[in-house]
Design an enzyme around this catalytic site. Structure first.
Site, PDB file in Angstrom:
ATOM      1  N   LYS A 191       0.859  -1.188   0.000  1.00 34.11           N
ATOM      2  CA  LYS A 191       0.000   0.000   0.000  1.00 34.11           C
ATOM      3  C   LYS A 191       0.890   1.232   0.000  1.00 34.11           C
ATOM      4  O   LYS A 191       1.189   1.823   1.034  1.00 34.11           O
ATOM      5  CB  LYS A 191      -0.929  -0.001   1.217  1.00 34.11           C
ATOM      6  N   SER A 392      -8.635  -0.440  -5.271  1.00 35.17           N
ATOM      7  CA  SER A 392      -8.812  -0.035  -3.884  1.00 35.17           C
ATOM      8  C   SER A 392     -10.295   0.199  -3.585  1.00 35.17           C
ATOM      9  O   SER A 392     -11.087  -0.732  -3.633  1.00 35.17           O
ATOM     10  CB  SER A 392      -7.961   1.195  -3.580  1.00 35.17           C
TER      11      SER A 392
END
Length: 626
Positions: A191, A392
């Site tokens: 991430k 996402s």
């Protein structure tokens, strides 16, 4: 002195009169457009001109209502409109040729370019002349032009292929100098959205993931271009452009021509004369003025079908944010309202969720997902159609579907969440400012941007992020019939290309929006040929339509030749990076919610960057008198 004062008053009066006349003409034209009877759009024979002066997006933003400056700037073309126009023109006898003007083209995501490229290739294969023109071609522009039957380029221009990749800005050094303390709460070793604020370089994990993603997309670009133009020396220009250009004494255009990347070199007038040979010369006009079918007129003359049963299409495009927003941004309140109003007011037989978003607010993503589940609760089949990017928070929304369509080069995955809180206690100490007060609980005044966060609140916020990640992978596990352990393995914030996502079980099938609509019809036990798409989005008002027509009334006339050469294109791309840097600062200071957002996705967005970022950069320049 009296004479000078009198002259000055006269000049001021003339200026005010001219402004008044301009305002009266503008609003008079707008009033006439608003009150005119709906025109019956008639299309005569000619060349369909698609002016790609701007970018291709899933959902264009609304035009600026009061912009009295230069209206010839970039515009946003809706992907489905471009594809539909090309598909209609393919068999339309009135359309003598399709002209794609790629001067000023700012690009689009790979999947969008592929879909348009395939439509252009099909038109060429059907015998319709397709002609492309640009002063210089970008990677995105050439992906489209490669499917043309004739590729023209200005002899003063040239084409360089940069490929995916490049440098990302990292702000840790600056933040350290300013003594800003950035508190990051995240889950997922890939991430990487938060890395620019906590590192001075890319982490090995992020570099590994980006290398795999960019290499796959470069291979996809190369495969599609070489398939469209098998004789062009694409590999050579990817590997050693400098050597090939030097062999032509620095003449980039000549090197492109010799390598078979372009078919003809000529200025806009020469190109327009060639189009006139196919579409006809306009009588009484200057040489090279050909019979033109404007893109907007062609779309208006061929409206979307409305017969048959309705398949709802809910568009989730742009950054996912809390609250309300206009088109081009997926605001939780706005999208939810569109979904619920569609269920209440439309006789929908099935639902297609079209996602083209890199993510954003996790809260807004869940709110949109819940609204889609309301359609499921009413017995509607739900099919997800991923556009160019569904990563996402975009993938969070996708978990609401019964089945998921994507393109092989859709950017997806990035299953992970994070939160960022900057505090300025050390910055304030440097200038002699401190903070103090009374606390009645361990959380009083927390998170404190002036005095810093406490270990207890840090632990609470990190725990909240971890719980949110578990919720995310649980949604994916249930929707994709995978164990949470498996989802965690392929999650961790890693971004995948559509082909890999299909192998991993994150995507079911490859296909376009039309394929998804047909599948939704079949799941509702309907004939796909007897349904129509009902787009669940606010339709532009008469005011907005009239304004847009005024702003772009001169688009699509002919090849402009105003796009700039290769150096101008590179300069625009670098300007977009500066826009992004200013926008990053804003996002750092205003990112108040838990985020499910993809960093890598921004690298494939159109070259102009986010319009809001561009506005911020303009304000920054103006602040310093530049």
């Amino acid at each position: 002195m009296k004479l000078l004062a009198t002259v000055w008053k006269i000049l001021v009066g003339i200026k005010d009169a001219l402004v008044l006349v301009a305002m009266l003409l503008f609003f008079g034209s707008l009033f006439a457009a608003l009150n005119a009877k709906p025109a019956k759009h008639f299309v005569s024979d000619g060349a369909l001109v698609i002016d790609f002066n701007g970018s291709v997006v899933e959902q264009p933003e609304a035009p600026k209502t009061f912009d009295f400056g230069d209206n010839s700037g970039p515009r946003q073309l809706r992907l489905r409109d471009v594809v539909r126009a090309i598909n209609l023109a393919k068999t339309d006898a009135k359309v003598k040729a399709i002209v794609i003007d790629l001067d000023g083209f700012e690009g689009g995501y790979p999947a969008a370019m592929s879909e348009i490229g395939h439509a252009l290739g099909a038109a060429r294969a059907a015998g319709k002349p397709v002609l492309a023109y640009a002063t210089a071609y970008t990677d995105s522009g050439y992906r489209l032009a490669a499917n043309a039957s004739e590729i023209w380029m200005n002899p003063m221009g040239g084409t360089l292929f940069t490929g995916p990749g490049g440098n990302q800005l990292y702000y840790k050094g600056l933040l350290d100098k300013l003594a800003v303390n950035v508190h990051v709460y995240r889950v997922g070793k890939f991430k990487s959205f938060v890395e620019p604020y906590i590192r001075a370089d890319q982490s090995p994990e992020a570099k590994e993931a980006s290398q795999a993603l960019y290499s796959a997309l470069k291979d996809d670009w190369r495969e599609q271009v070489t398939k469209a133009r098998p004789k062009a020396q694409v590999d050579a220009f990817l590997a050693q452009p400098g050597q090939l250009i030097k062999a032509e004494h620095g003449d980039m255009a000549a090197a492109n021509l010799k390598a078979g990347l372009v078919d003809k070199l000529g200025d806009p007038l020469a190109f327009n004369k060639r189009v006139a040979e196919l579409a006809g010369q306009v009588s009484g006009k200057a040489e090279g003025t050909f019979n033109t079918i404007k893109f907007d007129d062609y779309i208006a003359a061929n409206p979307l079908p409305t017969s048959g049963d309705a398949i709802g299409v809910l568009t989730v495009a742009g950054d996912i944010v809390d609250g309300s927003a206009g088109p081009g941004t997926a605001a939780g309140e706005t999208v939810t309202k569109a979904m619920l109003n569609g269920l209440a007011k439309k006789d929908l037989k099935a639902l297609v969720v079209r996602i083209d978003s890199p993510g954003g607010s996790a809260l807004a993503s869940e709110r949109i997902r819940q609204a889609i589940l309301a359609a499921k609760a009413q017995g509607l089949p739900v099919v997800v159609s991923m556009g160019s990017v569904a990563a996402s928070g975009g993938y969070w929304v996708a978990t609401s579907g019964d089945t998921i369509f994507a393109e092989p080069n859709t950017i997806t995955g990035s299953i992970g969440i994070f939160g960022i809180i900057p505090t300025f206690e050390n910055s304030l100490k440097k200038i002699g400012i401190t903070s103090d007060g009374v606390k009645t609980t361990p959380l009083s005044g927390q998170p404190d941007v002036f005095g810093g966060t406490s270990p207890e609140v840090d632990a609470i916020l990190q725990s909240d992020i971890e719980q949110g990640y578990q919720r995310f992978i649980s949604r994916v596990s249930q929707a994709r019939h995978l164990t949470t352990q498996r989802v965690d393995e392929i999650g961790q914030g890693r971004v995948w290309i559509g082909g890999s996502a299909h192998q991993l079980g994150l995507v079911d099938r490859f296909g376009t929006l039309d394929d998804a609509i047909a599948e939704a019809a079949r799941r509702a036990k309907l004939d796909p040929a007897k349904v129509h798409a009902e787009y669940l989005e606010k339709q532009p008002s008469k005011w907005e339509v009239a304004l847009a027509n005024l702003l772009h009334k001169n688009d699509d006339d002919d090849a402009s030749g105003n796009g700039g050469d290769a150096f101008a294109i590179i300069a625009r791309q670098q300007h977009a990076l500066l826009n992004q840097a200013i926008g990053d600062v804003k996002r750092l200071t205003q990112g108040g919610s838990v985020q499910a957002r993809c960093l890598e996705c921004a690298g494939f967005a159109p070259a102009h960057g986010a319009p809001a970022d561009a506005s911020l950069w303009s304000l920054a320049l103006a602040r310093f008198g530049l």
